[in-house]
Design a protein around this motif. Structure first.
Motif, PDB file in Angstrom:
ATOM      1  N   ARG A 159       1.165  12.216  -9.410  1.00  0.00           N
ATOM      2  CA  ARG A 159       0.459  13.472  -9.208  1.00  0.00           C
ATOM      3  C   ARG A 159       1.426  14.651  -9.292  1.00  0.00           C
ATOM      4  N   LEU A 190       1.568   6.817  -6.731  1.00  0.00           N
ATOM      5  CA  LEU A 190       0.484   7.750  -7.054  1.00  0.00           C
ATOM      6  C   LEU A 190       0.881   9.190  -6.748  1.00  0.00           C
ATOM      7  N   GLU A 191       1.579   9.391  -5.655  1.00  0.00           N
ATOM      8  CA  GLU A 191       2.049  10.734  -5.299  1.00  0.00           C
ATOM      9  C   GLU A 191       3.051  11.242  -6.330  1.00  0.00           C
ATOM     10  N   GLU A 192       3.955  10.355  -6.764  1.00  0.00           N
ATOM     11  CA  GLU A 192       4.937  10.738  -7.791  1.00  0.00           C
ATOM     12  C   GLU A 192       4.233  11.108  -9.094  1.00  0.00           C
ATOM     13  N   ARG A 216       0.829  -1.209   0.000  1.00  0.00           N
ATOM     14  CA  ARG A 216       0.000   0.000   0.000  1.00  0.00           C
ATOM     15  C   ARG A 216       0.860   1.254   0.000  1.00  0.00           C
ATOM     16  N   ARG A 217       1.937   1.234   0.786  1.00  0.00           N
ATOM     17  CA  ARG A 217       2.839   2.388   0.819  1.00  0.00           C
ATOM     18  C   ARG A 217       3.522   2.590  -0.522  1.00  0.00           C
ATOM     19  N   THR A 218       3.894   1.490  -1.177  1.00  0.00           N
ATOM     20  CA  THR A 218       4.514   1.586  -2.495  1.00  0.00           C
ATOM     21  C   THR A 218       3.536   2.190  -3.497  1.00  0.00           C
ATOM     22  N   ILE A 219       2.303   1.726  -3.466  1.00  0.00           N
ATOM     23  CA  ILE A 219       1.279   2.260  -4.375  1.00  0.00           C
ATOM     24  C   ILE A 219       1.037   3.730  -4.086  1.00  0.00           C
ATOM     25  N   ASP A 220       0.946   4.104  -2.821  1.00  0.00           N
ATOM     26  CA  ASP A 220       0.745   5.506  -2.458  1.00  0.00           C
ATOM     27  C   ASP A 220       1.893   6.375  -2.951  1.00  0.00           C
ATOM     28  N   ALA A 221       3.123   5.881  -2.828  1.00  0.00           N
ATOM     29  CA  ALA A 221       4.291   6.635  -3.283  1.00  0.00           C
ATOM     30  C   ALA A 221       4.259   6.822  -4.797  1.00  0.00           C
TER      31      ALA A 221
END
Length: 60
Positions: A48, A44-46, A37-42
């Motif tokens: 964005r 997605l943030e990149e 989940r943290r990898t996916i969030d990172a």
């Protein structure tokens, strides 16, 4: 109803388990899911931030 004078039979045939034979369950599923989940969030943030940079007006 019980009169309180009855004797209860208790079985004392417990299985003796060698401590070396005890296999602890793997509980790392939550850690693995959290890491994913943290990898996916990172990612997605990149994504964005890259889009925000593309849309940024450099001509001020």
């Amino acid at each position: 109803m019980s009169t309180g004078k009855e004797e209860l039979e208790v079985e004392e045939d417990f299985a003796v388990v060698d401590p070396d034979e005890i296999v602890e369950p793997v509980i790392e599923v939550a850690k693995t899911n959290l890491a994913k989940r943290r990898t996916i969030d990172a990612l997605l943030e990149e994504k964005r931030l890259r889009k925000e940079l593309e849309d940024y007006g450099y001509d001020l």
